[in-house]
Design a protein around this motif. Structure first.
Motif, PDB file in Angstrom:
ATOM      1  N   GLY A  20       0.759  -1.190   0.003  1.00  0.00           N
ATOM      2  CA  GLY A  20       0.045  -0.120  -0.030  1.00  0.00           C
ATOM      3  C   GLY A  20       0.691   1.301   0.078  1.00  0.00           C
ATOM      4  N   ALA A  21       0.364   2.345   0.614  1.00  0.00           N
ATOM      5  CA  ALA A  21       1.032   3.423   0.720  1.00  0.00           C
ATOM      6  C   ALA A  21       2.538   3.313   1.228  1.00  0.00           C
ATOM      7  N   ALA A  22       2.451   2.663   2.264  1.00  0.00           N
ATOM      8  CA  ALA A  22       3.676   2.554   3.158  1.00  0.00           C
ATOM      9  C   ALA A  22       4.668   1.562   2.285  1.00  0.00           C
ATOM     10  N   GLY A  23       4.086   0.313   1.845  1.00  0.00           N
ATOM     11  CA  GLY A  23       5.091  -0.510   1.168  1.00  0.00           C
ATOM     12  C   GLY A  23       5.752  -0.152  -0.155  1.00  0.00           C
ATOM     13  N   LEU A  40       6.334  -8.651  -0.852  1.00  0.00           N
ATOM     14  CA  LEU A  40       5.462  -9.601  -0.721  1.00  0.00           C
ATOM     15  C   LEU A  40       4.087  -8.892  -0.301  1.00  0.00           C
ATOM     16  N   GLU A  41       3.257  -9.370  -1.105  1.00  0.00           N
ATOM     17  CA  GLU A  41       1.748  -8.799  -1.010  1.00  0.00           C
ATOM     18  C   GLU A  41       0.654  -9.781  -0.989  1.00  0.00           C
ATOM     19  N   ALA A  42      -0.014  -9.831   0.197  1.00  0.00           N
ATOM     20  CA  ALA A  42      -1.038 -10.886   0.258  1.00  0.00           C
ATOM     21  C   ALA A  42      -2.073 -11.074  -0.768  1.00  0.00           C
ATOM     22  N   GLY A  43      -2.540  -9.907  -1.599  1.00  0.00           N
ATOM     23  CA  GLY A  43      -3.496  -9.990  -2.466  1.00  0.00           C
ATOM     24  C   GLY A  43      -2.931 -10.156  -3.820  1.00  0.00           C
ATOM     25  N   ARG A 129      -7.169  -6.293   0.407  1.00  0.00           N
ATOM     26  CA  ARG A 129      -5.829  -7.260  -0.159  1.00  0.00           C
ATOM     27  C   ARG A 129      -5.661  -7.380  -1.536  1.00  0.00           C
ATOM     28  N   CYS A 130      -4.867  -6.285  -2.317  1.00  0.00           N
ATOM     29  CA  CYS A 130      -4.441  -6.237  -3.622  1.00  0.00           C
ATOM     30  C   CYS A 130      -3.409  -5.421  -3.881  1.00  0.00           C
ATOM     31  N   LEU A 131      -2.737  -5.761  -4.957  1.00  0.00           N
ATOM     32  CA  LEU A 131      -1.424  -4.788  -5.041  1.00  0.00           C
ATOM     33  C   LEU A 131      -1.830  -3.092  -5.042  1.00  0.00           C
ATOM     34  N   GLY A 133      -3.400  -1.976  -2.023  1.00  0.00           N
ATOM     35  CA  GLY A 133      -4.093  -1.871  -0.939  1.00  0.00           C
ATOM     36  C   GLY A 133      -5.020  -0.763  -1.013  1.00  0.00           C
ATOM     37  N   LYS A 134      -5.181  -0.172   0.055  1.00  0.00           N
ATOM     38  CA  LYS A 134      -6.292   0.777   0.015  1.00  0.00           C
ATOM     39  C   LYS A 134      -6.145   2.165  -0.779  1.00  0.00           C
ATOM     40  N   THR A 135      -4.883   2.165  -1.190  1.00  0.00           N
ATOM     41  CA  THR A 135      -4.694   3.285  -2.032  1.00  0.00           C
ATOM     42  C   THR A 135      -5.156   3.319  -3.415  1.00  0.00           C
ATOM     43  N   TRP A 138      -8.612   5.116  -2.138  1.00  0.00           N
ATOM     44  CA  TRP A 138      -8.331   6.073  -1.087  1.00  0.00           C
ATOM     45  C   TRP A 138      -9.348   7.489  -1.428  1.00  0.00           C
ATOM     46  N   GLY A 139      -9.654   8.297  -0.339  1.00  0.00           N
ATOM     47  CA  GLY A 139     -10.265   9.485  -0.681  1.00  0.00           C
ATOM     48  C   GLY A 139      -9.557  10.471  -1.138  1.00  0.00           C
ATOM     49  N   ARG A 140      -8.315  10.332  -1.196  1.00  0.00           N
ATOM     50  CA  ARG A 140      -7.316  11.357  -1.735  1.00  0.00           C
ATOM     51  C   ARG A 140      -6.776  12.442  -0.906  1.00  0.00           C
ATOM     52  N   LEU A 141      -7.813  12.794   0.226  1.00  0.00           N
ATOM     53  CA  LEU A 141      -7.268  14.007   1.348  1.00  0.00           C
ATOM     54  C   LEU A 141      -5.894  13.832   1.658  1.00  0.00           C
ATOM     55  N   ALA A 142      -4.913  14.763   1.478  1.00  0.00           N
ATOM     56  CA  ALA A 142      -3.588  14.782   1.575  1.00  0.00           C
ATOM     57  C   ALA A 142      -3.392  15.742   2.495  1.00  0.00           C
ATOM     58  N   VAL A 283       0.729 -14.439   1.224  1.00  0.00           N
ATOM     59  CA  VAL A 283       0.186 -14.044   2.682  1.00  0.00           C
ATOM     60  C   VAL A 283       1.221 -14.282   3.966  1.00  0.00           C
ATOM     61  N   VAL A 284       1.988 -13.127   4.543  1.00  0.00           N
ATOM     62  CA  VAL A 284       3.049 -13.152   5.283  1.00  0.00           C
ATOM     63  C   VAL A 284       2.307 -13.798   6.702  1.00  0.00           C
ATOM     64  N   ARG A 285       2.889 -14.857   7.305  1.00  0.00           N
ATOM     65  CA  ARG A 285       2.070 -15.428   8.575  1.00  0.00           C
ATOM     66  C   ARG A 285       3.281 -15.165   9.529  1.00  0.00           C
ATOM     67  N   GLN A 559      -5.952  15.295  11.151  1.00  0.00           N
ATOM     68  CA  GLN A 559      -5.681  15.444   9.805  1.00  0.00           C
ATOM     69  C   GLN A 559      -5.469  13.672   9.278  1.00  0.00           C
ATOM     70  N   ASN A 560      -5.972  13.573   7.991  1.00  0.00           N
ATOM     71  CA  ASN A 560      -5.840  12.336   7.602  1.00  0.00           C
ATOM     72  C   ASN A 560      -4.301  11.743   7.359  1.00  0.00           C
ATOM     73  N   PRO A 561      -4.125  10.471   7.477  1.00  0.00           N
ATOM     74  CA  PRO A 561      -2.809  10.038   7.807  1.00  0.00           C
ATOM     75  C   PRO A 561      -1.812   9.969   6.601  1.00  0.00           C
ATOM     76  N   THR A 562      -2.302   9.378   5.385  1.00  0.00           N
ATOM     77  CA  THR A 562      -1.730   8.891   4.586  1.00  0.00           C
ATOM     78  C   THR A 562      -0.177   9.514   3.877  1.00  0.00           C
ATOM     79  N   TRP A 563      -0.335  11.101   3.893  1.00  0.00           N
ATOM     80  CA  TRP A 563       0.760  11.674   3.103  1.00  0.00           C
ATOM     81  C   TRP A 563       1.866  11.686   4.344  1.00  0.00           C
TER      82      TRP A 563
HETATM   83  C1  LIG Z   1     -12.393   4.442   0.885  1.00  0.00           C
HETATM   84  C2  LIG Z   1     -11.407   4.936   1.642  1.00  0.00           C
HETATM   85  C3  LIG Z   1     -11.090   6.191   1.961  1.00  0.00           C
HETATM   86  C4  LIG Z   1      -9.832   6.718   2.417  1.00  0.00           C
HETATM   87  N1  LIG Z   1      -9.685   8.091   2.380  1.00  0.00           N
HETATM   88  C5  LIG Z   1      -8.454   8.740   2.839  1.00  0.00           C
HETATM   89  C6  LIG Z   1      -8.146  10.296   2.490  1.00  0.00           C
HETATM   90  O1  LIG Z   1      -8.815  10.923   2.088  1.00  0.00           O
HETATM   91  N2  LIG Z   1      -7.095  10.673   2.986  1.00  0.00           N
HETATM   92  C7  LIG Z   1      -6.290   9.689   3.837  1.00  0.00           C
HETATM   93  O2  LIG Z   1      -5.145  10.121   4.198  1.00  0.00           O
HETATM   94  N3  LIG Z   1      -6.362   8.562   3.904  1.00  0.00           N
HETATM   95  C8  LIG Z   1      -7.445   7.800   3.359  1.00  0.00           C
HETATM   96  N4  LIG Z   1      -7.823   6.467   3.479  1.00  0.00           N
HETATM   97  C9  LIG Z   1      -6.769   5.745   4.107  1.00  0.00           C
HETATM   98  C10 LIG Z   1      -5.498   5.276   3.481  1.00  0.00           C
HETATM   99  O3  LIG Z   1      -5.998   4.323   2.281  1.00  0.00           O
HETATM  100  C11 LIG Z   1      -4.651   4.436   4.211  1.00  0.00           C
HETATM  101  O4  LIG Z   1      -3.903   5.400   5.226  1.00  0.00           O
HETATM  102  C12 LIG Z   1      -3.324   4.207   3.238  1.00  0.00           C
HETATM  103  O5  LIG Z   1      -3.677   3.061   2.367  1.00  0.00           O
HETATM  104  C13 LIG Z   1      -2.375   3.036   4.329  1.00  0.00           C
HETATM  105  O6  LIG Z   1      -1.467   2.646   3.760  1.00  0.00           O
HETATM  106  P1  LIG Z   1      -0.916   1.286   4.244  1.00  0.00           P
HETATM  107  O7  LIG Z   1       0.434   0.936   3.260  1.00  0.00           O
HETATM  108  O8  LIG Z   1      -0.419   1.263   5.798  1.00  0.00           O
HETATM  109  O9  LIG Z   1      -2.058   0.203   4.125  1.00  0.00           O
HETATM  110  P2  LIG Z   1      -2.729  -0.316   2.868  1.00  0.00           P
HETATM  111  O10 LIG Z   1      -2.920   0.743   1.927  1.00  0.00           O
HETATM  112  O11 LIG Z   1      -3.786  -0.987   3.503  1.00  0.00           O
HETATM  113  O12 LIG Z   1      -1.767  -1.480   2.560  1.00  0.00           O
HETATM  114  C14 LIG Z   1      -1.433  -2.566   3.075  1.00  0.00           C
HETATM  115  C15 LIG Z   1      -1.110  -3.768   2.387  1.00  0.00           C
HETATM  116  O13 LIG Z   1      -0.429  -4.912   2.907  1.00  0.00           O
HETATM  117  C16 LIG Z   1      -1.047  -5.882   2.586  1.00  0.00           C
HETATM  118  N5  LIG Z   1      -1.115  -7.009   3.438  1.00  0.00           N
HETATM  119  C17 LIG Z   1      -1.810  -7.146   4.698  1.00  0.00           C
HETATM  120  N6  LIG Z   1      -1.447  -8.047   5.300  1.00  0.00           N
HETATM  121  C18 LIG Z   1      -0.285  -8.818   4.951  1.00  0.00           C
HETATM  122  C19 LIG Z   1       0.182  -9.846   5.166  1.00  0.00           C
HETATM  123  N7  LIG Z   1       0.148 -10.591   5.998  1.00  0.00           N
HETATM  124  N8  LIG Z   1       1.090 -10.367   4.046  1.00  0.00           N
HETATM  125  C20 LIG Z   1       1.567  -9.662   2.863  1.00  0.00           C
HETATM  126  N9  LIG Z   1       0.782  -8.603   2.758  1.00  0.00           N
HETATM  127  C21 LIG Z   1      -0.162  -8.171   3.684  1.00  0.00           C
HETATM  128  C22 LIG Z   1      -2.438  -5.794   2.229  1.00  0.00           C
HETATM  129  O14 LIG Z   1      -2.763  -6.569   1.156  1.00  0.00           O
HETATM  130  C23 LIG Z   1      -2.249  -4.173   1.450  1.00  0.00           C
HETATM  131  O15 LIG Z   1      -2.003  -4.408   0.241  1.00  0.00           O
HETATM  132  C24 LIG Z   1      -8.904   6.016   2.946  1.00  0.00           C
HETATM  133  C25 LIG Z   1      -9.024   4.690   2.871  1.00  0.00           C
HETATM  134  C26 LIG Z   1     -10.274   4.004   2.033  1.00  0.00           C
HETATM  135  C27 LIG Z   1     -10.371   2.513   1.981  1.00  0.00           C
END
Ligand SMILES: Cc1cc2nc3c(=O)[nH]c(=O)nc-3n(C[C@H](O)[C@H](O)[C@H](O)COP(=O)(O)OP(=O)(O)OC[C@H]3O[C@@H](n4cnc5c(N)ncnc54)[C@H](O)[C@@H]3O)c2cc1C
Ligand code: SF4
Length: 585
Positions: A20-23, A40-43, A129-131, A133-135, A138-142, A283-285, A559-563
């Motif tokens: 996702g955003a972090a990986g 390694l990505e679970a999805g 769970r897909c390449l 992740g939630k990005t 996501w709602g894009r507010l940065a 799927v990392v365990r 504030q929204n966290p992703t940025w």
């Molecule tokens: C509808 C929606 C709206 C949002 N709007 C905003 C917004 O406006 N502003 C904002 O800042 N944030 C928003 N967010 C939140 C934002 O998407 C997250 O903060 C961001 O994606 C977090 O990044 P991440 O990498 O931590 O997690 P994720 O993006 O969830 O990525 C994690 C990845 O790890 C993988 N994973 C999990 N477990 C395992 C495992 N055991 N083994 C291997 N891979 C694994 C997952 O499959 C996934 O691909 C929103 C989210 C959603 C769903």
């Protein structure tokens, strides 16, 4: 389809868990520094443009954009009256999805709740769970955080300060802005620092009315700061500039990738360096450790499709599976050297879990716009953000910390919030007459970080891959409920001051988890007894383990966290690459 075999004999420089955003950011920074990285990505890697179909008209969709009949997405009421795991009691639907999964466009992006159960207190846990992740949706507010957040304890005495200040992260926010693109307008606010913005979107008539009116109260409304490139990015061939189609409002997702998503923004460019190996369906365990040194040495994963078990080796492990999944993995990774779970000598893994409280808000009608011709108001990637105004220079008697509002108004293709009921010509006329006059907003407030709010492993329940499920022990507290009362009051007060007719004031607080901003389960700090990571998101206990997602947050801010997740991650991975080069890991 089975995945290509990864090279099990090779010891990678780093394994990154989660895309996702972090990986994605970890892959970008580490590969650009010349490290050999295994992701390694679970999805799976979805054909994402076919999923999002941003240009599809509802009448071209067999379900008018709704879910197919064999699937169900949880409603607010169901979250309230059922207890997790939510799957039980809804056997008639083949697929059970979280509340976000309520359209045909996201049904394959969010997880099936039955395959991914959790237990404990109610929680609207949205997982993708897909390449990417939630990005992908996501709602894009940065937004940036400021020292009002990083040094919040010094201001009001609650919780802990972060071991960094705004000056430490500010250069990395700049890099993220420039590498990924962000639209917005400079406001020079100390509590919401400006980004390096590309071309801004426009506020519409009702929004400008509200902006001017609340400015007299010393409050600020600004254009939605969207993680979207409006000018284009010359260095990225996978993304296009925003065409202002507004389709991302359909629950995130932009099939031309003007809105940031991790695959096109970070992972594909990282792959182009030749230094990245991507293994999806992994799927990392467990993160494994060297029995002699106690250092991380790789990970076990289960193939999503074949359920075959693998072990991969790496010199450094970078955990980025998202806040709650990362905590789960640390707790799952028990060994003789780390009997309490990996990186958990403090006992703080899974604790201090925080996020944002949502629900209260207001809808109103700008009477001067009733009956006016429609304008193109939804051709943009977001409406407005009304910034925090509580507990900045004054002290609220009922609660600490603050909240902001996300909102929008004006004509939209599919009018929402008109609250008109009926049918036939009269109804259509009523909707047409009023739709451009509507404006609404909803609040996001800081949930305090508390040790008592935590997750641990369920002793019985397991997911589809046989991995113990998470168990939630998490509730909003008094400070949050008192803040929520204030949210609806100030929302109404500001709409009245703008001269809007009030259509609806919402006081209802949504289920825990609704904000999808989970944070804090492996917080950073200077003291290894009360924190899990240091300021570079490096484990105090295991020096070649980094946790680079929202787990590291010390508090949630409002504030929204992703940025911030990505800026911190960039900073941490820069440090990681330096230390790796020096042979210190
Ligand atoms: C509808 C929606 C709206 C949002 N709007 C905003 C917004 O406006 N502003 C904002 O800042 N944030 C928003 N967010 C939140 C934002 O998407 C997250 O903060 C961001 O994606 C977090 O990044 P991440 O990498 O931590 O997690 P994720 O993006 O969830 O990525 C994690 C990845 O790890 C993988 N994973 C999990 N477990 C395992 C495992 N055991 N083994 C291997 N891979 C694994 C997952 O499959 C996934 O691909 C929103 C989210 C959603 C769903
Ligand atoms: S408005 Fe811009 S970011 Fe949103 S879907 Fe359209 S092109 Fe993508």
């Amino acid at each position: 389809m089975t995945e290509p075999e990864v090279n099990l004999t090779k010891t990678y420089d780093a394994v990154v868990i989660g895309s996702g955003a972090a990986g994605g950011m970890a892959c970008h920074v580490l590969t650009s520094r010349g490290m050999q990285v295994l992701l390694l990505e679970a999805g799976k890697k979805l054909p994402i443009e076919k999923e999002l179909r941003s240009m599809e008209w509802p009448y071209d969709n067999p379900y008018r954009g709704q879910l197919p009949p064999d699937s169900h997405s949880l409603t607010f009421n169901e979250y309230t009256i059922r207890r997790p795991p939510y799957g039980a009691g809804d056997e008639k639907s083949k697929h059970l999805l979280s509340y976000v999964g309520n359209t045909d466009y996201v049904k394959n992006i969010v997880v099936d709740e039955r395959e991914n159960p959790f237990t404990g207190t109610n929680y609207a846990w949205v997982r993708a769970r897909c390449l990417g992740g939630k990005t992908n949706i996501w709602g894009r507010l940065a937004l940036r955080l400021s020292d009002f957040d990083f040094k919040a304890k010094s201001r009001d005495g609650y919780g802990e300060d972060w071991p960094i200040s705004y000056a430490d992260i500010s250069p990395y926010y700049d890099r993220v802005d420039q590498y990924l693109g962000i639209t917005g307008v400079k406001e020079n606010l100390p509590h919401l620092p400006d980004s390096i913005f590309q071309r801004p979107t426009k506020l519409n008539c009702a929004e400008v009315t509200l902006k001017e009116s609340i400015a007299k109260m010393g409050r600020t409304l600004t254009q939605y700061r969207a993680g979207v490139t409006t000018d284009g990015l010359k260095h990225n061939k996978y993304r296009s500039r925003c065409y202002g189609r507004g389709a991302c409002e359909r629950k995130g997702g932009c099939d031309i990738h003007a809105a940031f998503d991790s695959p096109t923004g970070l992972i594909y460019p990282a792959n182009d360096t030749g230094n990245l190996t991507i293994r999806t369906n992994a799927v990392v365990r467990e993160i494994t450790v060297d029995p002699q040194t106690g250092k991380a040495n790789g990970a076990h994963f289960v193939d999503n499709v074949t359920l075959k078990d693998y072990h991969v080796k790496a010199k450094v492990v970078v955990l980025a599976a998202s806040t709650l999944e990362s905590a789960r993995l640390l707790l799952l990774s028990k060994s003789r050297q780390h009997p309490n779970g990996l990186a958990n000598s403090s006992g703080h893994v899974g604790h201090n879990f925080c996020e944002h409280i949502m629900g209260p808000g207001v809808a109103g009608r700008a009477k001067n716009l009733v009956g006016k011709p429609s304008t193109l108001d939804d051709g943009r990637p977001g409406g407005f953000y009304l910034t925090r105004f509580r507990n900045l220079n004054d002290k609220h008697p009922n609660f600490i910390r603050g909240y902001g509002f996300e909102g929008g108004g004006g004509s939209t293709m599919f009018p929402r919030g008109t609250d008109a009921h009926g049918f036939g010509l009269d109804f259509k006329e009523e909707v047409r007459k009023n739709q451009g006059a509507f404006v609404s907003m909803g609040a996001f407030g800081e949930v305090l970080s508390r040790y008592e709010n935590f997750v641990d492993l369920d002793p019985v329940v397991k997911d589809k891959w046989g991995v113990p499920a998470l168990r939630f022990h998490y509730n909003f507290g008094d400070n949050e409920h008192r803040m929520a009362e204030d949210m609806s009051q100030t929302a109404q007060e500001m709409f009245e001051a703008a001269g809007f007719e009030i259509v609806r004031v919402t006081k209802r607080v949504l289920t825990e988890g609704w904000s999808i901003h989970e944070l804090g389960t492996a917080r950073m700090g200077s003291d290894p007894k009360t924190s899990v990571l240091n300021q570079f998101e490096q484990s105090h206990d295991v020096k070649n383990l980094f946790v680079v997602d929202g787990s590291a947050f010390v508090n949630a801010s409002c504030q929204n966290p992703t940025w911030t997740i990505m800026s911190l991650c960039w900073r941490s991975c820069d440090y990681l690459a330096d230390e790796f080069k020096k042979g210190n890991l």
